[in-house]
Structures are given as C-alpha cells and as structure tokens.
Scaffold this motif. Structure first.
Motif, PDB file in Angstrom:
ATOM      1  N   CYS A   3       0.835  -1.196   0.000  1.00 52.66           N
ATOM      2  CA  CYS A   3       0.000   0.000   0.000  1.00 52.66           C
ATOM      3  C   CYS A   3       0.874   1.252   0.000  1.00 52.66           C
ATOM      4  CB  CYS A   3      -0.890  -0.021   1.240  1.00 52.66           C
ATOM      5  SG  CYS A   3      -1.841   1.484   1.470  1.00 52.66           S
ATOM      6  N   CYS A   6       0.197   3.094   3.753  1.00 48.02           N
ATOM      7  CA  CYS A   6       0.622   2.512   5.034  1.00 48.02           C
ATOM      8  C   CYS A   6       1.717   1.464   4.877  1.00 48.02           C
ATOM      9  CB  CYS A   6      -0.577   1.908   5.769  1.00 48.02           C
ATOM     10  SG  CYS A   6      -1.224   0.434   4.976  1.00 48.02           S
ATOM     11  N   CYS A  19      -4.598  -0.496   0.305  1.00 49.54           N
ATOM     12  CA  CYS A  19      -5.308  -1.617   0.905  1.00 49.54           C
ATOM     13  C   CYS A  19      -6.792  -1.322   1.069  1.00 49.54           C
ATOM     14  CB  CYS A  19      -4.652  -2.061   2.214  1.00 49.54           C
ATOM     15  SG  CYS A  19      -4.223  -0.752   3.336  1.00 49.54           S
ATOM     16  N   CYS A  23      -7.000   4.451   3.121  1.00 49.40           N
ATOM     17  CA  CYS A  23      -5.600   4.689   2.768  1.00 49.40           C
ATOM     18  C   CYS A  23      -5.506   5.507   1.477  1.00 49.40           C
ATOM     19  CB  CYS A  23      -4.851   3.367   2.600  1.00 49.40           C
ATOM     20  SG  CYS A  23      -4.264   2.691   4.170  1.00 49.40           S
TER      21      CYS A  23
HETATM   22 ZN   LIG Z   1      -2.878   0.927   3.514  1.00 49.08          ZN
END
Ligand SMILES: [Zn+2]
Length: 114
Positions: A3, A6, A19, A23
């Motif tokens: 991702c 994150c 994800c 996000c």
């Molecule tokens: Zn993420």
C-alpha cells in the motif's frame, strides 16, 4: 505490491495501490496538500515581488541598484513571464511590472500598460 499509504502488503488484485479507501483518501489528501503548499509559497513570492516593484515604480520607469532590491526581499527566481524585445533587451515580468538588468549592478523597472 504494498500500500502506498501505510506500506502494508495488499491482498487481492495485483493492480491495487492501496489496501482500502481510507488509505487511498489519506494518500491523495497529502498529495494535494503538498502541491497546494507549493503553489501557495510560489504565489506568496510572486505577490511579494509584485508589491516591491509596485512600491518602487511610482511613475513609469525607475532605476534601482540590485543590492537595494535584494535588501527589500525581492526574489529574482520568481517572475511570471519573460519578454525579449526586438533590440535584444530582455525583461522579466511579474504581471504588469517588469525589470531589466542594466550594467553596473543596476536594474530598470518598467510598467507594461498593455
Ligand atoms: Zn494501507
């Protein structure tokens, strides 16, 4: 693939960049904020340069030393456009105020009435 926000490993389709929606939104908000900050900084510099030229150039054409302009906080890296005239002289403009480098560290400020 991890991702972009994150860094977690993404499960599922291989073309996914985030994800989840949270996000993706966080990431996009940060991207926009950065470019907004950059634009604000550039706009502030242009505005300051403009105000300095406007304050100095009261009646049409003014000569000032480069160091004096420096001292007022003028930033020579920021202008809106460059104009080269037939005689070869090059003016940098901040909106309707322009300036040209002269010999011996002087600068000529003009106002474009057009
Ligand atoms: Zn993420």
């Amino acid at each position: 693939m991890n991702c972009l926000e994150c860094g977690e490993k993404i499960i599922g389709r291989s073309d996914k960049k985030f994800c989840n929606d949270a996000c993706r939104n966080t990431y996009n908000n940060h991207q926009n904020k950065d470019s907004n900050n950059l634009m604000r900084n550039v706009n502030n510099k242009l505005r300051r340069n403009y105000r300095i030229l406007k304050d100095i150039n009261i009646d049409g054409k003014t000569k000032i030393s480069k160091s004096k302009l420096d001292g007022l906080g003028f930033d020579f890296d920021y202008f809106t456009n460059v104009k080269v005239y037939k005689n070869g002289s090059e003016y940098k403009f901040i909106y309707d105020y322009g300036y040209k480098l002269l010999d011996d560290d002087f600068i000529l400020i003009v106002r474009n009435q057009a």
